[in-house]
Design an enzyme around this catalytic site. Structure first.
Site, PDB file in Angstrom:
ATOM      1  N   ASN A  79       6.414 -11.618   0.121  1.00 33.31           N
ATOM      2  CA  ASN A  79       7.498 -10.991  -0.646  1.00 33.31           C
ATOM      3  C   ASN A  79       7.125  -9.590  -1.136  1.00 33.31           C
ATOM      4  OD1 ASN A  79       7.973 -14.130  -2.426  1.00 33.31           O
ATOM      5  ND2 ASN A  79       8.924 -13.473  -0.518  1.00 33.31           N
ATOM      6  N   LEU A  80       5.810  -9.346  -1.282  1.00 34.75           N
ATOM      7  CA  LEU A  80       5.383  -8.223  -2.124  1.00 34.75           C
ATOM      8  C   LEU A  80       5.600  -6.850  -1.500  1.00 34.75           C
ATOM      9  CD1 LEU A  80       2.116  -9.661  -3.708  1.00 34.75           C
ATOM     10  CD2 LEU A  80       4.452  -9.767  -4.565  1.00 34.75           C
ATOM     11  N   ASP A 139      19.988 -14.013   0.673  1.00 35.52           N
ATOM     12  CA  ASP A 139      19.686 -13.712   2.073  1.00 35.52           C
ATOM     13  C   ASP A 139      20.214 -14.798   3.002  1.00 35.52           C
ATOM     14  OD1 ASP A 139      18.091 -15.770   1.356  1.00 35.52           O
ATOM     15  OD2 ASP A 139      16.210 -14.893   2.045  1.00 35.52           O
ATOM     16  N   ASN A 140      21.159 -15.600   2.530  1.00 35.85           N
ATOM     17  CA  ASN A 140      21.660 -16.658   3.426  1.00 35.85           C
ATOM     18  C   ASN A 140      23.173 -16.786   3.293  1.00 35.85           C
ATOM     19  OD1 ASN A 140      22.347 -19.205   1.619  1.00 35.85           O
ATOM     20  ND2 ASN A 140      20.523 -18.250   0.767  1.00 35.85           N
ATOM     21  N   CYS A 197      15.550 -12.315   7.234  1.00 33.58           N
ATOM     22  CA  CYS A 197      14.455 -11.355   7.083  1.00 33.58           C
ATOM     23  C   CYS A 197      13.115 -12.018   7.410  1.00 33.58           C
ATOM     24  CB  CYS A 197      14.431 -10.795   5.659  1.00 33.58           C
ATOM     25  SG  CYS A 197      15.821  -9.687   5.333  1.00 33.58           S
ATOM     26  N   CYS A 350       8.983 -22.772  17.341  1.00 31.02           N
ATOM     27  CA  CYS A 350       9.263 -21.416  16.857  1.00 31.02           C
ATOM     28  C   CYS A 350       8.451 -21.221  15.581  1.00 31.02           C
ATOM     29  CB  CYS A 350      10.767 -21.204  16.650  1.00 31.02           C
ATOM     30  SG  CYS A 350      11.491 -22.270  15.400  1.00 31.02           S
TER      31      CYS A 350
END
Ligand SMILES: [Zn+2]
Length: 392
Positions: A79-80, A139-140, A197, A350
């Site tokens: 995340n950073l 983000d979804n 992402c 995957c």
């Protein structure tokens, strides 16, 4: 131009507040009254991630009196590079906690309300109801449609942003004043067709561009100044450094904000948006194997063919030895089936199992019978089989 302020002025500013916000107070059109509106206002930020980070910092600095933060994740190392409210020492800490601390470092006078819940159709209206503006940094797709529908039902403006790789989009959805998200995006994309992402990557600094537009719009709405981004969709390309403004219109047939709405209460948004590789009506779930079963099978006398459907950049970070790369797109186009043997067992993996479930499903539909999905993908492989490889 002045739109209508959606927040009433509350109490008078104290002397130290006038000083803290002096550079706001000096602006014609903001003034003491505008700053009093901000101090009385309540903004909900959904997602303390890439977009939420700059939004939270600027909303706090601007003196928004109450900021709600919705998130259930903990801070991770990946995340950073973009989520600037969190720092190295926050890894493993709930994001709401770390974001609250960051907000209070900027402005200790902000009342922070932490919502450590996953928004769903059972709680969204209650969480959102008390806020003046919602900033959506999720983000979804299920959460986006949920936030949109809840905001339409509650009559709230919602400032939406979206990012992937070098591209960003941002708008203000506000039924009655312009389109809602569903007017412009009536159907979610086919499940799995738009990479997240986590799968596709994101240019970290893009979050600053899009998240700061989101906080700008939220503050304008609270103050009732300028022209809000309702009815306009900004499309940003960081590589070309362009911002295109597209006109978007309310759809009178919109199922949620139209003249004859068919969605009058919140629905199951995960079902609405679909799950990659999910069975169609009448189909069984795809067969699957664990990473331990995969490791055993690969060590056997006649090992199965292991197929990796990820992209080249992902394979460069970590890969299971011996796996054959065949991108998911080739399963979708059917080209993969020209090279896949039909007389050998096939295992497909995957990153975490979603894309490979879709590839497995497509192989089954193409007539392959001895094929299975590797549950948890290479991330499970790294955790359980080969910790020397690098997770991402
Ligand atoms: Zn609509």
């Amino acid at each position: 131009m002045r739109s209508e302020a959606i927040v009433e002025t509350g109490r008078q500013l104290t002397g130290p507040e006038v000083t803290r916000y002096a550079r706001h107070v000096l602006i014609p059109g903001v003034g003491i009254e505008g700053q009093e509106r901000l101090v009385a206002s309540k903004v909900l930020v959904v997602g303390a991630g890439g977009l939420g980070s700059p939004a939270l910092l600027y909303l706090a600095a601007a003196g928004v009196g109450t900021i709600g933060i919705v998130d259930t994740d903990v801070v991770e190392l990946t995340n950073l590079h973009r989520q600037v409210v969190h720092s190295d020492t926050d890894i493993g800490r709930p994001k709401t906690e770390s974001a609250e601390a960051a907000v209070h470092r900027v402005n200790p006078h902000v009342n922070v309300i932490r919502h450590d819940v996953r928004l769903d159709s059972g709680n969204a209206l209650d969480v959102i109801r008390d806020y003046d503006v919602v900033v959506d940094g999720t983000d979804n797709f299920p959460t986006r449609y949920l936030v949109n529908d809840a905001c339409v039902m509650l009559g709230k403006p919602h400032v939406w942003g979206s990012i992937l790789r070098f591209d960003g989009q941002v708008s203000v959805w506000w039924a009655g004043h312009g389109p809602c998200y569903r007017c412009v995006f009536p159907q979610p994309p086919p499940p799995g067709s738009v990479p997240s992402c986590a799968e596709g990557g994101v240019f970290g600094v893009l979050c600053a561009a899009i998240g700061s537009v989101q906080s700008t719009e939220a503050i304008k709405l609270l103050l009732g100044i300028g022209e809000p981004l309702t009815g306009r969709l900004l499309v940003h390309d960081a590589l070309r450094q362009t911002w295109d403004s597209l006109t978007v219109r309310a759809d009178p047939d919109c199922p949620v904000c139209g003249t004859h709405p068919t969605v009058t209460e919140l629905i199951d948004y995960v079902e609405f948006c679909g799950v990659p590789g999910a069975p169609a009506a009448g189909e069984e779930p795809v067969p699957s194997v664990t990473v331990h079963q995969t490791a055993e099978a690969l060590a056997a006398q006649e090992p199965p063919l292991l197929v990796d459907v990820r992209g080249e950049e992902e394979r460069a970070i970590a890969a299971i030895p011996g796996a054959v790369p065949i991108h998911l797109d080739l399963f979708r186009s059917g080209a993969a089936f020209r090279e896949l043997p039909r007389d050998r067992r096939i295992l497909i993996h995957c990153k975490v199992g979603g894309r490979s479930a879709e590839a497995t499903r497509l192989a089954l539909r193409a007539g392959y019978t001895d094929v299975a999905n590797v549950e948890g993908g290479i991330i499970a492989w790294i955790e359980q089989i080969d910790p020397t490889q690098t997770p991402y």
